[in-house]
Design a protein around this motif. Structure first.
Motif, PDB file in Angstrom:
ATOM      1  N   ALA A  63      45.986  37.256  34.994  1.00 36.96           N
ATOM      2  CA  ALA A  63      46.480  38.055  36.123  1.00 36.96           C
ATOM      3  C   ALA A  63      47.954  38.375  35.960  1.00 36.96           C
ATOM      4  O   ALA A  63      48.392  39.502  36.199  1.00 36.96           O
ATOM      5  CB  ALA A  63      46.244  37.302  37.436  1.00 36.96           C
ATOM      6  N   VAL A  64      48.738  37.393  35.530  1.00 40.44           N
ATOM      7  CA  VAL A  64      50.174  37.617  35.333  1.00 40.44           C
ATOM      8  C   VAL A  64      50.400  38.627  34.221  1.00 40.44           C
ATOM      9  O   VAL A  64      51.249  39.528  34.334  1.00 40.44           O
ATOM     10  CB  VAL A  64      50.883  36.281  35.023  1.00 40.44           C
ATOM     11  CG1 VAL A  64      52.336  36.533  34.609  1.00 40.44           C
ATOM     12  CG2 VAL A  64      50.841  35.369  36.239  1.00 40.44           C
ATOM     13  N   LEU A  65      49.643  38.519  33.143  1.00 38.48           N
ATOM     14  CA  LEU A  65      49.779  39.468  32.036  1.00 38.48           C
ATOM     15  C   LEU A  65      49.413  40.882  32.461  1.00 38.48           C
ATOM     16  O   LEU A  65      49.952  41.861  31.944  1.00 38.48           O
ATOM     17  CB  LEU A  65      48.902  39.031  30.862  1.00 38.48           C
ATOM     18  CG  LEU A  65      49.391  37.795  30.096  1.00 38.48           C
ATOM     19  CD1 LEU A  65      48.370  37.382  29.053  1.00 38.48           C
ATOM     20  CD2 LEU A  65      50.734  38.084  29.427  1.00 38.48           C
ATOM     21  N   ASP A  66      48.503  40.985  33.422  1.00 30.00           N
ATOM     22  CA  ASP A  66      48.102  42.299  33.941  1.00 30.00           C
ATOM     23  C   ASP A  66      49.102  42.844  34.950  1.00 30.00           C
ATOM     24  O   ASP A  66      48.919  43.949  35.473  1.00 30.00           O
ATOM     25  CB  ASP A  66      46.722  42.218  34.610  1.00 30.00           C
ATOM     26  CG  ASP A  66      45.601  42.110  33.594  1.00 30.00           C
ATOM     27  OD1 ASP A  66      45.844  42.441  32.419  1.00 30.00           O
ATOM     28  OD2 ASP A  66      44.491  41.693  33.971  1.00 30.00           O
ATOM     29  N   GLY A  67      50.140  42.078  35.250  1.00 26.92           N
ATOM     30  CA  GLY A  67      51.155  42.539  36.187  1.00 26.92           C
ATOM     31  C   GLY A  67      50.829  42.266  37.642  1.00 26.92           C
ATOM     32  O   GLY A  67      51.488  42.788  38.533  1.00 26.92           O
ATOM     33  N   ARG A  68      49.812  41.418  37.898  1.00 28.22           N
ATOM     34  CA  ARG A  68      49.449  41.088  39.270  1.00 28.22           C
ATOM     35  C   ARG A  68      50.274  39.929  39.764  1.00 28.22           C
ATOM     36  O   ARG A  68      50.520  38.967  39.033  1.00 28.22           O
ATOM     37  CB  ARG A  68      47.969  40.723  39.358  1.00 28.22           C
ATOM     38  CG  ARG A  68      47.022  41.903  39.369  1.00 28.22           C
ATOM     39  CD  ARG A  68      45.592  41.419  39.406  1.00 28.22           C
ATOM     40  NE  ARG A  68      45.403  40.388  40.426  1.00 28.22           N
ATOM     41  CZ  ARG A  68      44.399  39.529  40.420  1.00 28.22           C
ATOM     42  NH1 ARG A  68      43.511  39.544  39.467  1.00 28.22           N
ATOM     43  NH2 ARG A  68      44.287  38.637  41.386  1.00 28.22           N
ATOM     44  N   ARG A  69      50.685  39.996  41.019  1.00 30.19           N
ATOM     45  CA  ARG A  69      51.373  38.883  41.645  1.00 30.19           C
ATOM     46  C   ARG A  69      50.346  38.052  42.398  1.00 30.19           C
ATOM     47  O   ARG A  69      49.453  38.582  43.060  1.00 30.19           O
ATOM     48  CB  ARG A  69      52.428  39.403  42.616  1.00 30.19           C
ATOM     49  CG  ARG A  69      53.167  38.292  43.348  1.00 30.19           C
ATOM     50  CD  ARG A  69      54.187  38.839  44.319  1.00 30.19           C
ATOM     51  NE  ARG A  69      54.728  37.774  45.153  1.00 30.19           N
ATOM     52  CZ  ARG A  69      55.547  37.975  46.185  1.00 30.19           C
ATOM     53  NH1 ARG A  69      55.936  39.192  46.494  1.00 30.19           N
ATOM     54  NH2 ARG A  69      55.981  36.952  46.906  1.00 30.19           N
ATOM     55  N   LEU A 104      36.276  25.879  38.315  1.00 27.51           N
ATOM     56  CA  LEU A 104      35.882  27.079  39.049  1.00 27.51           C
ATOM     57  C   LEU A 104      36.733  27.256  40.300  1.00 27.51           C
ATOM     58  O   LEU A 104      37.259  28.337  40.563  1.00 27.51           O
ATOM     59  CB  LEU A 104      34.403  26.978  39.437  1.00 27.51           C
ATOM     60  CG  LEU A 104      33.888  28.036  40.419  1.00 27.51           C
ATOM     61  CD1 LEU A 104      34.021  29.423  39.835  1.00 27.51           C
ATOM     62  CD2 LEU A 104      32.443  27.748  40.806  1.00 27.51           C
ATOM     63  N   ILE A 105      36.887  26.189  41.079  1.00 28.36           N
ATOM     64  CA  ILE A 105      37.655  26.286  42.326  1.00 28.36           C
ATOM     65  C   ILE A 105      39.120  26.580  42.026  1.00 28.36           C
ATOM     66  O   ILE A 105      39.766  27.354  42.739  1.00 28.36           O
ATOM     67  CB  ILE A 105      37.492  24.991  43.149  1.00 28.36           C
ATOM     68  CG1 ILE A 105      36.026  24.828  43.587  1.00 28.36           C
ATOM     69  CG2 ILE A 105      38.407  25.004  44.370  1.00 28.36           C
ATOM     70  CD1 ILE A 105      35.708  23.473  44.195  1.00 28.36           C
ATOM     71  N   ALA A 106      39.662  26.001  40.957  1.00 28.02           N
ATOM     72  CA  ALA A 106      41.052  26.249  40.584  1.00 28.02           C
ATOM     73  C   ALA A 106      41.287  27.706  40.213  1.00 28.02           C
ATOM     74  O   ALA A 106      42.408  28.219  40.323  1.00 28.02           O
ATOM     75  CB  ALA A 106      41.456  25.346  39.424  1.00 28.02           C
ATOM     76  N   ALA A 107      40.231  28.407  39.781  1.00 28.93           N
ATOM     77  CA  ALA A 107      40.362  29.804  39.371  1.00 28.93           C
ATOM     78  C   ALA A 107      40.364  30.771  40.556  1.00 28.93           C
ATOM     79  O   ALA A 107      40.733  31.937  40.400  1.00 28.93           O
ATOM     80  CB  ALA A 107      39.230  30.175  38.414  1.00 28.93           C
ATOM     81  N   LEU A 108      39.969  30.298  41.731  1.00 30.42           N
ATOM     82  CA  LEU A 108      39.816  31.209  42.870  1.00 30.42           C
ATOM     83  C   LEU A 108      41.100  31.953  43.251  1.00 30.42           C
ATOM     84  O   LEU A 108      41.045  33.149  43.556  1.00 30.42           O
ATOM     85  CB  LEU A 108      39.246  30.456  44.078  1.00 30.42           C
ATOM     86  CG  LEU A 108      37.821  29.919  43.915  1.00 30.42           C
ATOM     87  CD1 LEU A 108      37.386  29.196  45.186  1.00 30.42           C
ATOM     88  CD2 LEU A 108      36.847  31.036  43.570  1.00 30.42           C
ATOM     89  N   PRO A 109      42.282  31.306  43.289  1.00 31.48           N
ATOM     90  CA  PRO A 109      43.483  32.069  43.650  1.00 31.48           C
ATOM     91  C   PRO A 109      43.748  33.252  42.720  1.00 31.48           C
ATOM     92  O   PRO A 109      44.196  34.307  43.171  1.00 31.48           O
ATOM     93  CB  PRO A 109      44.597  31.021  43.554  1.00 31.48           C
ATOM     94  CG  PRO A 109      43.918  29.724  43.828  1.00 31.48           C
ATOM     95  CD  PRO A 109      42.580  29.866  43.167  1.00 31.48           C
ATOM     96  N   ALA A 110      43.478  33.076  41.422  1.00 30.47           N
ATOM     97  CA  ALA A 110      43.709  34.167  40.475  1.00 30.47           C
ATOM     98  C   ALA A 110      42.750  35.322  40.710  1.00 30.47           C
ATOM     99  O   ALA A 110      43.099  36.489  40.515  1.00 30.47           O
ATOM    100  CB  ALA A 110      43.574  33.654  39.040  1.00 30.47           C
ATOM    101  N   VAL A 111      41.534  35.006  41.156  1.00 34.79           N
ATOM    102  CA  VAL A 111      40.547  36.053  41.407  1.00 34.79           C
ATOM    103  C   VAL A 111      40.816  36.749  42.744  1.00 34.79           C
ATOM    104  O   VAL A 111      40.777  37.976  42.838  1.00 34.79           O
ATOM    105  CB  VAL A 111      39.122  35.459  41.397  1.00 34.79           C
ATOM    106  CG1 VAL A 111      38.094  36.542  41.691  1.00 34.79           C
ATOM    107  CG2 VAL A 111      38.832  34.811  40.049  1.00 34.79           C
ATOM    108  N   LEU A 112      41.113  35.956  43.768  1.00 33.20           N
ATOM    109  CA  LEU A 112      41.331  36.506  45.106  1.00 33.20           C
ATOM    110  C   LEU A 112      42.723  37.111  45.266  1.00 33.20           C
ATOM    111  O   LEU A 112      42.941  37.963  46.126  1.00 33.20           O
ATOM    112  CB  LEU A 112      41.116  35.430  46.165  1.00 33.20           C
ATOM    113  CG  LEU A 112      39.690  34.884  46.304  1.00 33.20           C
ATOM    114  CD1 LEU A 112      39.683  33.664  47.207  1.00 33.20           C
ATOM    115  CD2 LEU A 112      38.755  35.954  46.841  1.00 33.20           C
ATOM    116  N   GLY A 113      43.685  36.623  44.470  1.00 40.25           N
ATOM    117  CA  GLY A 113      45.062  37.095  44.593  1.00 40.25           C
ATOM    118  C   GLY A 113      45.905  36.233  45.504  1.00 40.25           C
ATOM    119  O   GLY A 113      47.104  36.436  45.631  1.00 40.25           O
TER     120      GLY A 113
END
Length: 343
Positions: A148-154, A17-26
Motif C-alpha cells: 500500500a505504501v509503495l502504491d502511494g496510499r496512506r 490475516l487480521i493484521a492485514a486488514l488495516p492495509a486492505v481497508l485503509g
C-alpha cells in the motif's frame, strides 16, 4: 462499508490475516464486523460494517454474493467485548446468522474470529469456542501494508481520519459560496473548453500548494454541473497528471456546499478507484450518495467497488472523456502507464 482486493493473505493464519486488514481497508477497524471473501483460495472483497443492534447481516451477504466468492471469513473487532462471555454468545449468534445468510447465496463461512484490537499484540479467538486463539502480528509489517505504501496510499489510524480527507473544512464559508455558484448547464463548446482548461490549471495550482480563490472554486462548481465538462474531466484520472486532478477534487470536496459537492466527490472517488485506492473511493462514494442518492455515476461506481470490480475495468470509462476532449479541442495530459505512480 468498503471493499478492496489483495492477492496475498493466509487462510490458515488468523493472526496474519487480521493484521492485514488495516492495509486492505485503509484504516484500523474498531467495533466492526469485517467479512473477508475468498475466491479460489485468494482474498476477494473485504467489507466492514459497524457493530450495531441493527447490523445489516442480510445486506452484507447480498453484497458479498455479487462478487460470487466461494467462501468467506468473518472477523469481529471489539475491544470491550472480546473477553466477555455474554458478548461472545452474542457474536456466535451473529456469525451463525451471517453463515445462514451467506449459505443462501452459496457461500460457505469458513471461520469466524473475535479480536480485541487490530494491533501488534492484540488477541484473537474463534467465535464458536473451538479453542483456537493467538496473537496479532504487527499490521505495519504486513506485506500488504508495504504494498500500500509503495502504491502511494496512506494508511489511517482511524476511519474518522480517512473521512476527514473529504470533510467540509469551513461550513460557513462553503455555505456563503452557494450564492455565487452559477448552475448554467448546457455550455457552448467554447465555454466547456474554457472550463476544462480552467480545471486543469486549478489542479496544477492546488498540487503546487496554492490556495484557490472562492471565485475559482465557485466557477468550477458551476462548470461541473455541465455534463460535457464533468465527463471530460473523468479522463484526467488516467492521465499523467492524475495526482494533480485528484488533489483538486479533494480540495473541492472540502470547500463546496451541497449539492455541488457531490460532483467533486464522485470525481475523487473515480480517481481513487482507478489507482486502486478502494478505501478513499469508498468513503467518497458514501458521502456522495448521502448528498444525492440518485446520482447515477456514484451508484454505478459504488456497485462496482462493492462487487470487487478490478480498477483496470473501471479505467475504460475514461475513454468517453478523451472523446469529448477531442470534440472540444482540449489537449489533455497523455494517458499514464499503470503500475507507475501518477505525478
Amino acid at each position: 462499508m468498503t471493499t478492496s482486493q489483495s492477492p496475498d493473505f493466509h487462510l490458515n493464519r488468523p493472526g496474519v490475516l487480521i493484521a492485514a486488514l488495516p492495509a486492505v481497508l485503509g484504516f484500523v477497524p474498531e467495533k466492526s464486523l469485517v467479512l473477508v471473501t475468498v475466491d479460489r483460495g485468494t482474498m476477494g472483497c473485504v467489507m466492514r460494517v459497524d457493530l450495531a443492534d441493527d447490523l445489516p447481516v442480510g445486506h452484507v451477504a447480498e453484497v458479498a454474493a455479487t462478487a460470487r466468492p466461494d467462501s468467506a471469513i468473518a472477523v469481529v473487532v471489539d475491544e470491550a467485548g472480546a473477553n466477555c462471555r455474554l458478548c461472545n454468545d452474542e457474536y456466535r449468534e451473529l456469525t451463525e446468522t451471517l453463515a445462514g445468510a451467506l449459505a443462501g447465496h452459496g457461500i460457505e463461512l469458513l471461520a469466524a474470529h473475535v479480536v480485541d484490537r487490530v494491533a501488534a499484540g492484540g488477541r484473537w479467538h474463534c467465535v464458536d469456542g473451538c479453542g483456537s486463539a493467538g496473537v496479532i502480528e504487527d499490521p505495519s509489517a504486513s506485506p500488504l501494508a508495504a504494498a500500500a505504501v509503495l502504491d502511494g496510499r496512506r494508511l489511517y489510524a482511524r476511519r474518522a481520519e480517512l473521512q476527514n480527507v473529504i470533510a467540509v473544512g469551513d461550513p460557513a464559508r462553503a455555505a456563503a459560496l452557494a450564492a455565487t455558484i452559477c448552475n448554467d448547464g448546457g455550455r457552448t463548446d467554447a465555454e466547456a473548453r474554457s472550463d476544462v482548461e480552467a480545471a486543469i490549471e486549478a489542479a496544477a495550482q492546488v498540487a503546487g500548494g496554492d490556495e484557490l480563490s472562492d471565485a475559482t472554486v465557485a466557477r468550477l462548481a458551476g462548470a461541473l454541473t455541465d455534463y460535457t465538462v464533468r465527463d471530460t474531466l473523468y479522463a484526467l484520472a488516467v492521465g499523467e497528471n492524475a495526482g494533480q486532478a485528484e488533489s483538486l477534487w479533494a480540495e473541492l470536496s472540502r470547500r463546496l456546499p451541497e449539492p455541488w459537492r457531490v460532483e467533486a466527490l464522485v470525481l475523487l472517488a473515480y480517481s481513487a478507484y482507478v489507482r486502486g485506492d478502494g478505501p478513499l473511493a469508498g468513503v467518497s462514494l458514501e458521502a456522495a450518495l448521502r448528498c444525492d442518492g440518485t446520482h447515477r455515476m456514484a451508484a454505478m461506481l459504488d456497485t462496482a467497488l462493492q462487487s470487487g470490480l478490478h480498477p483496470e475495468q473501471i479505467r475504460e470509462l475514461a475513454a468517453t472523456g478523451f472523446r469529448l476532449a477531442d470534440r472540444l479541442g482540449v489537449r489533455l495530459p497523455p494517458r499514464r502507464v499503470f503500475g507507475q505512480r501518477a505525478g
